[in-house]
Scaffold this motif. Structure first.
Motif, PDB file in Angstrom:
ATOM      1  N   GLY A 150       0.820  -1.214   0.000  1.00  0.00           N
ATOM      2  CA  GLY A 150       0.000   0.000   0.000  1.00  0.00           C
ATOM      3  C   GLY A 150       0.846   1.252   0.000  1.00  0.00           C
ATOM      4  N   PHE A 151       1.932   1.237   0.787  1.00  0.00           N
ATOM      5  CA  PHE A 151       2.819   2.400   0.824  1.00  0.00           C
ATOM      6  C   PHE A 151       3.523   2.587  -0.520  1.00  0.00           C
ATOM      7  CE2 PHE A 151       3.290   1.475   5.599  1.00  0.00           C
ATOM      8  CZ  PHE A 151       2.207   2.279   5.902  1.00  0.00           C
ATOM      9  N   VAL A 152       3.967   1.504  -1.131  1.00  0.00           N
ATOM     10  CA  VAL A 152       4.637   1.591  -2.432  1.00  0.00           C
ATOM     11  C   VAL A 152       3.651   2.078  -3.496  1.00  0.00           C
ATOM     12  CG1 VAL A 152       5.737   0.229  -4.261  1.00  0.00           C
ATOM     13  CG2 VAL A 152       6.395  -0.116  -1.882  1.00  0.00           C
ATOM     14  N   TYR A 153       2.418   1.571  -3.441  1.00  0.00           N
ATOM     15  CA  TYR A 153       1.395   2.005  -4.394  1.00  0.00           C
ATOM     16  C   TYR A 153       1.143   3.507  -4.276  1.00  0.00           C
ATOM     17  CZ  TYR A 153      -3.178   2.839  -6.423  1.00  0.00           C
ATOM     18  OH  TYR A 153      -4.204   3.362  -7.139  1.00  0.00           O
ATOM     19  N   LEU A 154       0.970   3.999  -3.058  1.00  0.00           N
ATOM     20  CA  LEU A 154       0.720   5.428  -2.868  1.00  0.00           C
ATOM     21  C   LEU A 154       1.898   6.267  -3.361  1.00  0.00           C
ATOM     22  CD1 LEU A 154      -1.003   5.506   0.618  1.00  0.00           C
ATOM     23  CD2 LEU A 154      -2.019   6.006  -1.601  1.00  0.00           C
ATOM     24  N   ALA A 155       3.105   5.802  -3.111  1.00  0.00           N
ATOM     25  CA  ALA A 155       4.274   6.551  -3.589  1.00  0.00           C
ATOM     26  C   ALA A 155       4.312   6.551  -5.107  1.00  0.00           C
ATOM     27  CB  ALA A 155       5.550   5.931  -3.020  1.00  0.00           C
ATOM     28  N   ALA A 156       3.997   5.423  -5.713  1.00  0.00           N
ATOM     29  CA  ALA A 156       4.037   5.325  -7.181  1.00  0.00           C
ATOM     30  C   ALA A 156       2.953   6.165  -7.833  1.00  0.00           C
ATOM     31  CB  ALA A 156       3.911   3.866  -7.607  1.00  0.00           C
ATOM     32  N   VAL A 157       1.788   6.229  -7.208  1.00  0.00           N
ATOM     33  CA  VAL A 157       0.662   6.942  -7.817  1.00  0.00           C
ATOM     34  C   VAL A 157       0.728   8.446  -7.545  1.00  0.00           C
ATOM     35  CG1 VAL A 157      -1.844   7.218  -7.681  1.00  0.00           C
ATOM     36  CG2 VAL A 157      -0.858   4.959  -7.814  1.00  0.00           C
ATOM     37  N   SER A 158       1.166   8.836  -6.353  1.00  0.00           N
ATOM     38  CA  SER A 158       1.102  10.257  -6.022  1.00  0.00           C
ATOM     39  C   SER A 158       2.431  10.997  -6.130  1.00  0.00           C
ATOM     40  CB  SER A 158       0.525  10.450  -4.614  1.00  0.00           C
ATOM     41  OG  SER A 158       1.353   9.815  -3.663  1.00  0.00           O
ATOM     42  N   ILE A 159       3.545  10.303  -6.001  1.00  0.00           N
ATOM     43  CA  ILE A 159       4.840  10.993  -6.035  1.00  0.00           C
ATOM     44  C   ILE A 159       5.523  10.853  -7.398  1.00  0.00           C
ATOM     45  CG2 ILE A 159       7.153  11.075  -5.034  1.00  0.00           C
ATOM     46  CD1 ILE A 159       5.857  10.217  -2.390  1.00  0.00           C
ATOM     47  N   LEU A 160       5.588   9.662  -7.942  1.00  0.00           N
ATOM     48  CA  LEU A 160       6.301   9.452  -9.201  1.00  0.00           C
ATOM     49  C   LEU A 160       5.728  10.253 -10.380  1.00  0.00           C
ATOM     50  CD1 LEU A 160       7.294   5.686  -9.150  1.00  0.00           C
ATOM     51  CD2 LEU A 160       8.732   7.681  -8.813  1.00  0.00           C
ATOM     52  N   PRO A 161       4.412  10.394 -10.505  1.00  0.00           N
ATOM     53  CA  PRO A 161       3.919  11.203 -11.632  1.00  0.00           C
ATOM     54  C   PRO A 161       4.379  12.656 -11.572  1.00  0.00           C
ATOM     55  CG  PRO A 161       2.149   9.854 -10.788  1.00  0.00           C
ATOM     56  CD  PRO A 161       3.314   9.703  -9.837  1.00  0.00           C
TER      57      PRO A 161
END
Length: 163
Positions: A150-161
């Protein structure tokens, strides 16, 4: 001077020329529990619950005895999880506080609302510890990867873009 409240504006008095140049929006009373506030509180509660799951499962996966010192407790998996959650919660809760205040809550109401969402973290911690007491592998083989994902998903969706 006449009242312009029917079109959503209030005048400050004086001549008609001054009234038309100084139109101010009327402040309409609105509920402090509008959709933005409710969505923020619900999302924050869920977020805090998963943080609690991570902390509880991490402590359950750690081999801790009652004789250990606070230093060794903080060096355990649970201690490190607690410290990392604390570090990421500080800016997160400040942001949530500003959202609540900007949507009509007083500072006191926003603080109390934030404390009410923190109860979910305690429930998540309890659930993480309780689940691990039923099955030893449930905590570190199911709950830890679930919360980490869940933490990796949130980082990928909200930070990486943004990068």
């Amino acid at each position: 001077c006449h009242d312009h409240s029917e079109n959503g504006y209030s005048t400050s008095g004086g001549s008609d020329a001054a009234a038309t140049s100084e139109k101010k929006p009327l402040l309409t009373p609105r509920s402090i529990f509008n959709s933005t506030v409710l969505l923020n509180l619900a999302a924050d509660s869920l977020h805090n619950f998963t943080d609690g799951l991570a902390i509880g499962a991490s402590f359950a996966a750690s081999s801790i005895s009652h004789e250990q010192s606070v230093t060794s407790l903080m060096k355990s998996r649970g201690g490190m999880a607690s410290l990392s959650v604390l570090m990421h919660e500080l800016p997160h809760e400040l942001g949530d506080f500003s959202i609540l205040v900007s949507n009509g809550m007083s500072k006191r109401q926003a603080i109390m609302a934030q404390f009410s969402t923190a109860i979910a973290a305690f429930l998540g911690t309890f659930m993480g510890l309780a689940a691990s007491s039923f099955d030893d592998t449930l905590g570190h083989e199911v709950l830890l990867p679930f919360t980490a994902g869940g933490f990796v998903y949130l980082a990928a969706v909200s930070i990486l873009p943004e990068l």
